[in-house]
Scaffold this motif. Structure first.
Motif, PDB file in Angstrom:
ATOM      1  N   ALA A   1       0.857  -1.183   0.000  1.00  0.00           N
ATOM      2  CA  ALA A   1       0.000   0.000   0.000  1.00  0.00           C
ATOM      3  C   ALA A   1       0.892   1.231   0.000  1.00  0.00           C
ATOM      4  CB  ALA A   1      -0.910  -0.001   1.226  1.00  0.00           C
ATOM      5  N   HIS A   2       0.847   2.004  -1.056  1.00  0.00           N
ATOM      6  CA  HIS A   2       1.709   3.171  -1.241  1.00  0.00           C
ATOM      7  C   HIS A   2       1.036   4.406  -0.642  1.00  0.00           C
ATOM      8  CE1 HIS A   2       4.006   6.298  -3.345  1.00  0.00           C
ATOM      9  NE2 HIS A   2       4.903   5.370  -3.649  1.00  0.00           N
ATOM     10  N   LEU A   3       1.786   5.147   0.166  1.00  0.00           N
ATOM     11  CA  LEU A   3       1.201   6.313   0.840  1.00  0.00           C
ATOM     12  C   LEU A   3       0.600   7.304  -0.143  1.00  0.00           C
ATOM     13  CD1 LEU A   3       0.660   8.057   3.353  1.00  0.00           C
ATOM     14  CD2 LEU A   3       2.979   8.974   3.098  1.00  0.00           C
ATOM     15  N   ASP A   4       1.340   7.649  -1.191  1.00  0.00           N
ATOM     16  CA  ASP A   4       0.859   8.668  -2.119  1.00  0.00           C
ATOM     17  C   ASP A   4      -0.240   8.144  -3.042  1.00  0.00           C
ATOM     18  OD1 ASP A   4       2.625  10.601  -1.144  1.00  0.00           O
ATOM     19  OD2 ASP A   4       4.219  10.000  -2.523  1.00  0.00           O
ATOM     20  N   ARG A   5      -0.070   6.948  -3.560  1.00  0.00           N
ATOM     21  CA  ARG A   5      -1.028   6.436  -4.553  1.00  0.00           C
ATOM     22  C   ARG A   5      -2.284   5.841  -3.923  1.00  0.00           C
ATOM     23  NH1 ARG A   5       3.627   3.763  -6.782  1.00  0.00           N
ATOM     24  NH2 ARG A   5       2.737   1.788  -6.063  1.00  0.00           N
ATOM     25  N   ASP A   6      -2.124   5.155  -2.795  1.00  0.00           N
ATOM     26  CA  ASP A   6      -3.227   4.386  -2.228  1.00  0.00           C
ATOM     27  C   ASP A   6      -3.857   4.999  -0.984  1.00  0.00           C
ATOM     28  OD1 ASP A   6      -2.801   2.330  -4.149  1.00  0.00           O
ATOM     29  OD2 ASP A   6      -1.188   1.503  -2.907  1.00  0.00           O
ATOM     30  N   LEU A   7      -3.054   5.670  -0.165  1.00  0.00           N
ATOM     31  CA  LEU A   7      -3.527   6.143   1.133  1.00  0.00           C
ATOM     32  C   LEU A   7      -3.738   7.652   1.177  1.00  0.00           C
ATOM     33  CD1 LEU A   7      -1.242   3.953   3.454  1.00  0.00           C
ATOM     34  CD2 LEU A   7      -3.399   3.354   2.321  1.00  0.00           C
ATOM     35  N   SER A   8      -3.678   8.306   0.026  1.00  0.00           N
ATOM     36  CA  SER A   8      -3.884   9.752  -0.059  1.00  0.00           C
ATOM     37  C   SER A   8      -4.686  10.070  -1.313  1.00  0.00           C
ATOM     38  CB  SER A   8      -2.540  10.495  -0.118  1.00  0.00           C
ATOM     39  OG  SER A   8      -1.718  10.177   0.982  1.00  0.00           O
ATOM     40  N   GLY A   9      -5.313  11.228  -1.293  1.00  0.00           N
ATOM     41  CA  GLY A   9      -6.057  11.688  -2.446  1.00  0.00           C
ATOM     42  C   GLY A   9      -5.249  12.655  -3.286  1.00  0.00           C
ATOM     43  N   ALA A  10      -5.865  13.156  -4.340  1.00  0.00           N
ATOM     44  CA  ALA A  10      -5.198  14.123  -5.207  1.00  0.00           C
ATOM     45  C   ALA A  10      -4.961  15.422  -4.448  1.00  0.00           C
ATOM     46  CB  ALA A  10      -6.050  14.377  -6.450  1.00  0.00           C
ATOM     47  N   LYS A  11      -3.792  15.985  -4.633  1.00  0.00           N
ATOM     48  CA  LYS A  11      -3.455  17.229  -3.945  1.00  0.00           C
ATOM     49  C   LYS A  11      -4.246  18.389  -4.533  1.00  0.00           C
ATOM     50  CE  LYS A  11       1.194  15.757  -2.666  1.00  0.00           C
ATOM     51  NZ  LYS A  11       2.651  16.028  -2.769  1.00  0.00           N
ATOM     52  N   ALA A  12      -4.677  19.283  -3.659  1.00  0.00           N
ATOM     53  CA  ALA A  12      -5.413  20.465  -4.069  1.00  0.00           C
ATOM     54  C   ALA A  12      -4.970  21.616  -3.183  1.00  0.00           C
ATOM     55  CB  ALA A  12      -6.920  20.235  -3.943  1.00  0.00           C
ATOM     56  N   PRO A  13      -5.061  22.844  -3.657  1.00  0.00           N
ATOM     57  CA  PRO A  13      -4.617  23.990  -2.856  1.00  0.00           C
ATOM     58  C   PRO A  13      -5.283  24.000  -1.475  1.00  0.00           C
ATOM     59  CG  PRO A  13      -5.055  24.683  -5.107  1.00  0.00           C
ATOM     60  CD  PRO A  13      -5.536  23.272  -4.998  1.00  0.00           C
ATOM     61  N   GLY A  14      -4.463  24.175  -0.443  1.00  0.00           N
ATOM     62  CA  GLY A  14      -4.980  24.288   0.912  1.00  0.00           C
ATOM     63  C   GLY A  14      -5.330  22.986   1.587  1.00  0.00           C
ATOM     64  N   GLN A  15      -5.125  21.838   0.903  1.00  0.00           N
ATOM     65  CA  GLN A  15      -5.509  20.548   1.474  1.00  0.00           C
ATOM     66  C   GLN A  15      -4.350  19.793   2.117  1.00  0.00           C
ATOM     67  OE1 GLN A  15      -8.817  19.484   1.651  1.00  0.00           O
ATOM     68  NE2 GLN A  15      -9.011  21.630   1.038  1.00  0.00           N
ATOM     69  N   GLY A  16      -3.134  20.289   2.001  1.00  0.00           N
ATOM     70  CA  GLY A  16      -1.993  19.627   2.603  1.00  0.00           C
ATOM     71  C   GLY A  16      -1.340  18.623   1.680  1.00  0.00           C
ATOM     72  N   ARG A  17      -0.242  18.038   2.157  1.00  0.00           N
ATOM     73  CA  ARG A  17       0.570  17.144   1.323  1.00  0.00           C
ATOM     74  C   ARG A  17      -0.032  15.761   1.127  1.00  0.00           C
ATOM     75  NH1 ARG A  17       4.619  16.005   4.168  1.00  0.00           N
ATOM     76  NH2 ARG A  17       4.514  17.457   5.912  1.00  0.00           N
ATOM     77  N   HIS A  18      -0.836  15.302   2.076  1.00  0.00           N
ATOM     78  CA  HIS A  18      -1.443  13.963   1.964  1.00  0.00           C
ATOM     79  C   HIS A  18      -2.929  14.036   2.321  1.00  0.00           C
ATOM     80  CE1 HIS A  18       2.873  12.764   2.521  1.00  0.00           C
ATOM     81  NE2 HIS A  18       2.530  12.053   1.461  1.00  0.00           N
ATOM     82  N   PRO A  19      -3.732  14.665   1.481  1.00  0.00           N
ATOM     83  CA  PRO A  19      -5.173  14.745   1.774  1.00  0.00           C
ATOM     84  C   PRO A  19      -5.804  13.361   1.790  1.00  0.00           C
ATOM     85  CG  PRO A  19      -4.715  15.443  -0.484  1.00  0.00           C
ATOM     86  CD  PRO A  19      -3.391  15.288   0.185  1.00  0.00           C
ATOM     87  N   LEU A  20      -6.921  13.252   2.482  1.00  0.00           N
ATOM     88  CA  LEU A  20      -7.621  11.974   2.505  1.00  0.00           C
ATOM     89  C   LEU A  20      -8.066  11.591   1.102  1.00  0.00           C
ATOM     90  CD1 LEU A  20      -9.956  12.291   5.634  1.00  0.00           C
ATOM     91  CD2 LEU A  20      -7.667  11.282   5.489  1.00  0.00           C
ATOM     92  N   PRO A  21      -8.027  10.295   0.788  1.00  0.00           N
ATOM     93  CA  PRO A  21      -8.553   9.870  -0.515  1.00  0.00           C
ATOM     94  C   PRO A  21     -10.069  10.019  -0.559  1.00  0.00           C
ATOM     95  CG  PRO A  21      -8.032   7.955   0.844  1.00  0.00           C
ATOM     96  CD  PRO A  21      -7.534   9.163   1.593  1.00  0.00           C
ATOM     97  N   ASP A  22     -10.596  10.085  -1.748  1.00  0.00           N
ATOM     98  CA  ASP A  22     -12.044  10.020  -1.925  1.00  0.00           C
ATOM     99  C   ASP A  22     -12.538   8.694  -1.350  1.00  0.00           C
ATOM    100  OD1 ASP A  22     -14.613  10.831  -3.489  1.00  0.00           O
ATOM    101  OD2 ASP A  22     -14.178   8.769  -4.112  1.00  0.00           O
ATOM    102  N   ARG A  23     -13.611   8.716  -0.550  1.00  0.00           N
ATOM    103  CA  ARG A  23     -14.059   7.490   0.121  1.00  0.00           C
ATOM    104  C   ARG A  23     -14.474   6.405  -0.874  1.00  0.00           C
ATOM    105  NH1 ARG A  23     -18.318   7.108   3.574  1.00  0.00           N
ATOM    106  NH2 ARG A  23     -17.325   5.724   5.089  1.00  0.00           N
ATOM    107  N   THR A  24     -15.105   6.803  -1.956  1.00  0.00           N
ATOM    108  CA  THR A  24     -15.520   5.816  -2.956  1.00  0.00           C
ATOM    109  C   THR A  24     -14.305   5.177  -3.606  1.00  0.00           C
ATOM    110  OG1 THR A  24     -17.589   7.004  -3.381  1.00  0.00           O
ATOM    111  CG2 THR A  24     -16.838   5.460  -5.064  1.00  0.00           C
ATOM    112  N   ALA A  25     -13.305   6.001  -3.930  1.00  0.00           N
ATOM    113  CA  ALA A  25     -12.092   5.476  -4.547  1.00  0.00           C
ATOM    114  C   ALA A  25     -11.340   4.571  -3.579  1.00  0.00           C
ATOM    115  CB  ALA A  25     -11.196   6.633  -5.003  1.00  0.00           C
ATOM    116  N   PHE A  26     -11.299   4.962  -2.305  1.00  0.00           N
ATOM    117  CA  PHE A  26     -10.577   4.135  -1.342  1.00  0.00           C
ATOM    118  C   PHE A  26     -11.330   2.834  -1.064  1.00  0.00           C
ATOM    119  CE2 PHE A  26      -9.189   2.885   2.969  1.00  0.00           C
ATOM    120  CZ  PHE A  26      -7.861   2.639   2.650  1.00  0.00           C
TER     121      PHE A  26
END
Length: 277
Positions: free
Chosen positions: A49-74
């Motif tokens: 399980a890769h932190l960036d690919r699997d355990l985080s969502g797409a980065k967006a302004p103001g959301q931080g370096r490891h935003p939560l993934p979309d629940r449906t995608a996760f």
């Protein structure tokens, strides 16, 4: 019997029935290091399980370096790993448990209770006589996990935390020098959220890398004299904060909230207050 916080290497070796093993090893300074280490040697049957690919969502302004993934995608990702309701999941890493704790929190967030972190990680498994296997792993495959209708683990966003300062206990899981603002290797601003208390995630561990006993953890977190529901956990990007959440839950103090954006989201706006020292 299922495990919902920690599981020892001995308990894991004795587990009957299906178990989903997930290796979450990672290096914030080298995003491919964990995957290389997995290929070199991992628990038999584990998937990565890769932190960036699997355990985080797409980065967006103001959301931080490891935003939560979309629940449906996760939920789809969890299903692809073979996670089903009632099936025991065991997460581990080789860094003291912060990345495995992030996976623990995310699966609990979906509503999956039978997920535990391997106490002591890869080193404890080997010390208990467990073997490793090399090579890559193909996900087990399966339908998306049937997530709960609403997130099953509480969190708080930046605006709500800003409004709540002074009425919640903010615990910061980073190293002391980052908390104090002496160094900042990952984010553009050094310091911490005003009023936050330092609780480095490594303080949850014994010298051998296993978690301290539950009673000891409870005594340490009880020093903050705050009901769990009034505690907000944060770190640099919402990862190591999950280690403190796991420690509190293991100690019988469930209900604290995660600030997913953490310092990386907080410091993205120069209008927000910053404390140092």
């Amino acid at each position: 019997m299922s495990f919902a916080t920690l599981i020892s290497a001995e308990q894991l070796r004795a587990l009957p029935g299906p178990v989903v093993l997930l290796d979450c090893s990672f290096d914030l300074g080298d995003g491919s290091a964990g995957e290389r280490a997995f290929t070199a040697g991992h628990l038999p049957g584990a998937q990565y399980a890769h932190l960036d690919r699997d355990l985080s969502g797409a980065k967006a302004p103001g959301q931080g370096r490891h935003p939560l993934p979309d629940r449906t995608a996760f939920a789809a990702r969890a299903g692809a790993w073979g996670v089903r309701p009632g099936v025991q999941v065991v997460a581990y890493d080789a860094q003291g448990g912060p990345y495995a704790s992030r996976l623990w929190w995310l699966l609990r967030w979906l509503g999956h209770d039978a997920v535990a972190v391997l106490d002591g990680g890869l080193a404890a498994w080997q010390a208990a006589g467990g073997t490793l296997e090399a090579g890559t792993a193909t996900p087990a495959g399966g339908p998306a996990y049937p997530a709960s209708d609403a997130p099953a683990m509480p969190s708080i966003d930046t605006g709500a935390l800003l409004a709540a300062l002074g009425r919640v206990r903010v615990l910061d899981a980073r190293a002391g020098e980052r908390f104090r603002g002496e160094v900042e290797p990952l984010d553009p601003v050094a310091g911490h959220i005003p009023g936050a208390t330092l609780r480095c995630f490594k303080d949850n561990l014994l010298p051998d890398g296993r978690f301290k006993p539950a009673a000891q953890l409870r005594a340490e977190f009880d020093r903050y004299a705050t009901p769990p529901e009034q505690v907000v956990h944060q770190c640099g990007s919402g990862v190591t904060a999950c280690h403190n959440l796991l420690a509190m839950t293991h100690a019988g103090l469930a209900g604290a909230r995660l600030y997913p954006g953490s310092w990386s989201a907080w410091c993205s706006d120069p209008a927000r207050p910053v404390a140092r020292g």
